[in-house]
Structure formats: C-alpha cells, structure tokens
Design an enzyme around this catalytic site. Structure first.
Site, PDB file in Angstrom:
ATOM      1  N   LYS A 123       0.603  -1.148   0.134  1.00 51.64           N
ATOM      2  CA  LYS A 123      -0.092  -0.123   0.294  1.00 51.64           C
ATOM      3  C   LYS A 123       1.307   1.053  -0.112  1.00 51.64           C
ATOM      4  O   LYS A 123       2.361   1.107   0.534  1.00 51.64           O
ATOM      5  CB  LYS A 123      -1.383  -0.179   1.604  1.00 51.64           C
ATOM      6  CG  LYS A 123      -1.913   0.871   1.431  1.00 51.64           C
ATOM      7  CD  LYS A 123      -3.442  -0.451   0.179  1.00 51.64           C
ATOM      8  CE  LYS A 123      -4.612  -0.066   0.111  1.00 51.64           C
ATOM      9  NZ  LYS A 123      -5.393  -0.810  -0.818  1.00 51.64           N
TER      10      LYS A 123
HETATM   11  P1  NAD Z   1     -12.719   6.697  -3.066  1.00 52.36           P
HETATM   12  O1  NAD Z   1     -12.279   7.982  -3.144  1.00 52.36           O
HETATM   13  O2  NAD Z   1     -13.081   6.958  -4.030  1.00 52.36           O
HETATM   14  O3  NAD Z   1     -14.359   7.417  -2.736  1.00 52.36           O
HETATM   15  C1  NAD Z   1     -14.619   7.310  -0.800  1.00 52.36           C
HETATM   16  C2  NAD Z   1     -15.625   8.067  -1.129  1.00 52.36           C
HETATM   17  O4  NAD Z   1     -15.327   8.385   0.315  1.00 52.36           O
HETATM   18  C3  NAD Z   1     -15.901   9.218  -1.194  1.00 52.36           C
HETATM   19  O5  NAD Z   1     -17.640   9.472  -1.067  1.00 52.36           O
HETATM   20  C4  NAD Z   1     -15.331  10.560   0.134  1.00 52.36           C
HETATM   21  O6  NAD Z   1     -16.461  11.699   0.151  1.00 52.36           O
HETATM   22  C5  NAD Z   1     -16.210   9.741   0.675  1.00 52.36           C
HETATM   23  N1  NAD Z   1     -15.933   9.826   2.139  1.00 52.36           N
HETATM   24  C6  NAD Z   1     -14.748   9.993   2.731  1.00 52.36           C
HETATM   25  N2  NAD Z   1     -14.547  10.145   4.301  1.00 52.36           N
HETATM   26  C7  NAD Z   1     -15.744   9.933   4.118  1.00 52.36           C
HETATM   27  C8  NAD Z   1     -16.443  10.208   5.866  1.00 52.36           C
HETATM   28  N3  NAD Z   1     -16.337  11.017   7.312  1.00 52.36           N
HETATM   29  N4  NAD Z   1     -17.728   9.678   5.870  1.00 52.36           N
HETATM   30  C9  NAD Z   1     -18.646   9.244   4.721  1.00 52.36           C
HETATM   31  N5  NAD Z   1     -18.144   9.204   3.553  1.00 52.36           N
HETATM   32  C10 NAD Z   1     -16.969   9.271   3.782  1.00 52.36           C
HETATM   33  O7  NAD Z   1     -12.343   5.711  -2.539  1.00 52.36           O
HETATM   34  P2  NAD Z   1     -12.476   4.022  -2.818  1.00 52.36           P
HETATM   35  O8  NAD Z   1     -11.470   3.635  -3.946  1.00 52.36           O
HETATM   36  O9  NAD Z   1     -14.438   4.369  -2.874  1.00 52.36           O
HETATM   37  O10 NAD Z   1     -12.275   3.323  -1.400  1.00 52.36           O
HETATM   38  C11 NAD Z   1     -12.581   3.681  -0.101  1.00 52.36           C
HETATM   39  C12 NAD Z   1     -12.416   2.288   0.668  1.00 52.36           C
HETATM   40  O11 NAD Z   1     -12.950   0.991  -0.381  1.00 52.36           O
HETATM   41  C13 NAD Z   1     -11.321   2.709   1.108  1.00 52.36           C
HETATM   42  O12 NAD Z   1     -11.305   1.924   2.174  1.00 52.36           O
HETATM   43  C14 NAD Z   1     -10.177   1.961   0.480  1.00 52.36           C
HETATM   44  O13 NAD Z   1      -9.624   1.447   0.713  1.00 52.36           O
HETATM   45  C15 NAD Z   1     -11.147   0.642   0.085  1.00 52.36           C
HETATM   46  N6  NAD Z   1     -10.840  -0.123  -1.415  1.00 52.36           N
HETATM   47  C16 NAD Z   1     -10.863   0.800  -2.432  1.00 52.36           C
HETATM   48  C17 NAD Z   1     -10.875  -0.310  -3.878  1.00 52.36           C
HETATM   49  C18 NAD Z   1     -10.727   0.345  -5.246  1.00 52.36           C
HETATM   50  O14 NAD Z   1     -10.574  -0.665  -6.188  1.00 52.36           O
HETATM   51  N7  NAD Z   1     -10.992   1.478  -5.345  1.00 52.36           N
HETATM   52  C19 NAD Z   1     -10.868  -1.374  -4.024  1.00 52.36           C
HETATM   53  C20 NAD Z   1     -10.737  -2.498  -2.355  1.00 52.36           C
HETATM   54  C21 NAD Z   1     -11.219  -1.466  -0.567  1.00 52.36           C
END
Ligand code: NAD
Length: 418
Positions: A107
């Site tokens: 990461k």
């Molecule tokens: P992203 O940046 O696309 O979206 C994150 C979302 O969370 C946004 O809508 C943001 O406004 C919201 N957010 C941030 N702080 C917040 C809060 N305090 N309350 C409510 N909403 C809040 O990120 P993502 O890629 O969707 O990742 C989200 C999670 O999923 C993370 O934990 C990431 O590690 C995990 N994840 C992502 C992927 C991927 O392929 N992108 C894969 C596996 C896991």
C-alpha cells in the site's frame, strides 16, 4: 516495530494475533508473517499554483515477498500515515492469498487533501511521488493501483512517469489505468460489483429476498457508488448514502442515476433534492437489511456496534470494523459480516487480470473479465463460509485464517534464507 505505531496498525496486528492463536502458528514464525518486509518514506516537494513550494510526505509499504510481486493501492488523504499504510498492506497480503492471487500485499499514500489541489498540482505531486518510488516499484516488484483519493488519471500519470524513465511504455507497472493505455475493461467497476455480488450470495445463504431489501452505503466514491448502483440492479432499494460532506436519506429509495449526475457536476452529494440530510453516525445506525461501509477505517466501533440495525454488514472499505466492535457483533449473533478482505477483493482480482493482460499484450472482453471475477469471488466466499460453519468461526476469522495460512505455508516451504 514502533515505526508503524498507529490505531489502524494496532487493529491489523490484533486481528493477526487472533488468527495466529487460532492456527497455532509457532512463535518463531509470527513476527516474520506479521511485520512488513520493507517500507519507504519520501519527501515530495511540489510547486503550487500560487508560486510557493510545499513538501508532502509519501509512503509505500511492501508486506511480504513470498508469493510474487507486491500489489496495492495508492491513497491520497490528509490522515495518511506510515502505520495506516502498513496496516492496509498487511490486509492486502491476506486478501491476495484468500483469492489465490500470486502477490504479496502493498500500500502507499501521500498525506494530502486532493480536493484542495488543482489538476496541475495533483499531476506534479503524482509525478514527483512516482519518481521517488522508481527503485521500489515495477511490474515484477510492486504494482500500485488506485485507492481513496486517487483514480485512473493518477495511474496514467504514474505509468507515464515510470515509462519515461524506462525509455519505453511499461503499462504493467500500475493497474486501474484508463483503457486507452492498457487498462482492463471492468476494472473501474470491479470492487463495487464484487461487493454487490457477495451481498447477493450472503442473501442466498440467509434466505433473504433482494427485491424486498434495503441498503445503506457510507461513501459515494469508486467502491460505494458502484456497489449502490449494482445493488439497485439486483432489486435492492438504496435508502441512504453519504460522502465526506454528509449523508442523504430517502425511505422510498434514492434515485442513484440523478444523484450520480449531481455528484459529478457539484463534486459533492450535498444539497441533492429528493432526499433529507442525515449525519454520518446516524446513517450507520439506520434500520436496513444491508449496511455497506465504503469509506474509511474504524467506522463500526465499540460505541456503535450494539446499535447498527442491519442483517448483512458488507465491508466495502478496508478495516471499517474494529476488533472491539467484532466482539460485540459476535455476541449479538444477528449480523452476517462479509469481511473486508473478501468483500472488496473484486478490485485486486481485476487488477490482477489487468496486469496479466498487460504482460501478454492480449486483452479480454468484459464478459470474460466479469465471469472470471465472479468465479474467483465465488470460490473465496464458498471456502470462507464452509470453514466458518465447519469450525463455528466468525466469517472474518475464517477468511483471515485462509489468507494467513496460505502465506505461512509459502514461507514454510520456501524456507528462511540463509
Ligand atoms: P474514493 O476516494 O473513490 O471514495 C471515497 C468516498 O468516501 C468518497 O465519496 C468520500 O467523500 C467518502 N468519504 C470520505 N470520508 C468520509 C466520511 N468521513 N464519511 C462518509 N464518507 C466519507 O475511494 P474508494 O476507492 O471508493 O475507496 C473507499 C474504500 O474502499 C477505502 O477503504 C479503500 O481502501 C477501499 N477499497 C477500494 C478499492 C478500489 O478499487 N478503489 C478496492 C478495495 C478496497
């Protein structure tokens, strides 16, 4: 290893210790399995648009190298620390092993609020961070991907910076790229689509009907938005969502198509008509059939675990539930948890497909990608559920046991050098 001290790393270590006890892993093997193999912290100086120069801090952690190169996302968020990145790298290791991918976990991240930077500043930050990482990453070493706060454009800049140094295009150095430069069809949707698929499988297992079920989703980014849309296609009514600016609630179901358009135009879900505002902590406690935390770590804690009112907790985010909350959920016994390393694994599975396609310069159709994705998730879900039932284990302990056990076996059979 004090350098990683942080609440999220402590949480990942507590989970590991439970698994190590459960699997009876010899004491001599535990630290080798638990702690990251290597970590890099870099200063990232960037010219800002106002003429000043600001130095950001970036990290990359590679957890273990026993099964192949390492793999994991790059996060841009103000709270990024070395310890958080190390915890996320550890979870990536167990996730890749659970789904049978030939990777160790990694990461990375930069402590920055990407919403406060212009596009030009983000590009300069990304290119300089990539430049600092060049000796540490590569298609056979460590392959970054998008995570919170980063996207396809970020990956395109990383790929271009790395390729410029190599003197030729190296698409396999990152995944989650745009299709036009070697990305895979279905990668952008993979995590959310996988979350919804596994929720469907959990519903089958519990005898629930999607058409009469409701869902609440925290986070409306790559994972949350696609999971919400995919759930809607399965007939589930999404009654609340939130992003960093706040939450929205409509008991009759949100119009996600309109909301997506609104969010794209305004860069926030705030102010969307056709819904009432709701606070984030209230949203997590709403009565619903499926709760999908898809934003940050440590959202379901000892303080609210007794109050969440869902039948299925589907962990789209990494580490949304603390070990103390897990104990409460187990005592309650009425919440079926799809643990993060299983629930959001769709992203890294299709990242793996993208890497394979790039290495072979031979690209697959969307149906091939989706079919292979669901087959891998189905296998991981079935194995986790079977172990959970056979040994009467919580789903998280079952999933982690499979993941950690496979890394342990790889280390055992390779031996310790010298
Ligand atoms: P992203 O940046 O696309 O979206 C994150 C979302 O969370 C946004 O809508 C943001 O406004 C919201 N957010 C941030 N702080 C917040 C809060 N305090 N309350 C409510 N909403 C809040 O990120 P993502 O890629 O969707 O990742 C989200 C999670 O999923 C993370 O934990 C990431 O590690 C995990 N994840 C992502 C992927 C991927 O392929 N992108 C894969 C596996 C896991």
């Amino acid at each position: 290893m004090d350098i990683y001290a942080s609440p999220t790393f402590d949480m990942a270590c507590r989970q590991f210790d439970l698994v190590a006890d459960h699997l009876d892993i010899p004491i001599n093997d535990r630290e080798r399995l638990k702690y990251p193999k290597r970590a890099l912290t870099v200063a990232v100086p960037v010219h800002l648009d106002d003429g000043s120069t600001k130095v950001f801090t970036g990290h990359r952690v590679q957890h273990h190298l026993s099964l192949g190169p390492t793999k994991g996302g790059i996060r841009y968020h103000p709270d990024v620390t070395l310890g958080e990145v190390a915890a996320l790298a550890m979870w990536m290791s167990w996730k890749c092993a659970l789904t049978g991918l030939p990777y160790g976990g990694a990461k990375g991240g930069v402590a920055v609020n990407p919403r406060r930077l212009s596009l030009g500043e983000l590009e300069r930050l990304t290119r300089r961070f990539t430049q600092e990482l060049i000796p540490f990453i590569g298609p056979q070493i460590d392959i970054p991907a998008p995570d919170m706060g980063t996207n396809e454009q970020t990956m395109a800049w990383m790929m271009d910076t790395y390729s410029t140094h190599a003197g030729h295009s190296v698409p396999a150095v990152v995944t989650g790229k745009p299709l036009s430069i070697g990305g895979s069809v279905g990668r952008r949707e993979a995590t959310g689509r996988g979350v919804a698929y596994l929720i469907g499988r959990a519903m089958d297992t519990l005898g629930m009907n999607a058409g009469s079920s409701t869902a609440v989703v925290q986070g409306f980014g790559n994972v949350g938005a696609v999971a919400a849309q995919s759930l809607t296609k399965q007939g589930v009514k999404v009654i609340a969502i939130s992003d960093v600016d706040g939450g929205l609630y409509n008991a009759h179901g949100l119009d996600l198509f309109k909301l997506e358009q609104w969010a794209q135009e305004k860069r926030t879900t705030l102010g969307f008509p056709d819904a009432d505002p709701i606070a984030n902590d209230e949203l997590l406690r709403l009565k619903c059939d499926v709760l999908v935390p898809a934003a940050l770590e440590r959202q379901i804690t000892a303080a609210n675990a007794g109050q969440i009112q869902c039948r299925i907790l589907a962990e789209g985010a990494n580490g949304p539930t603390t070990p103390d909350a897990d104990v409460i959920l187990q005592q309650r016994g009425d919440v079926f948890v799809i643990p993060d390393i299983l629930c959001n694994a769709g992203g890294v599975v299709v990242s793996y497909f993208e890497w394979v396609q790039d290495l072979q310069s031979f690209f697959w159709s969307e149906s091939e990608v989706v079919d292979k994705l669901f087959r891998i998730l189905e296998g991981a879900f079935t194995q986790t559920l079977a172990l959970s039932r056979k040994r009467n284990l919580p789903m998280r302990l079952a999933a982690l046991s499979l993941g950690v056990g496979r890394v342990q076996e790889a280390k055992r059979v390779r031996g310790l050098f010298p």
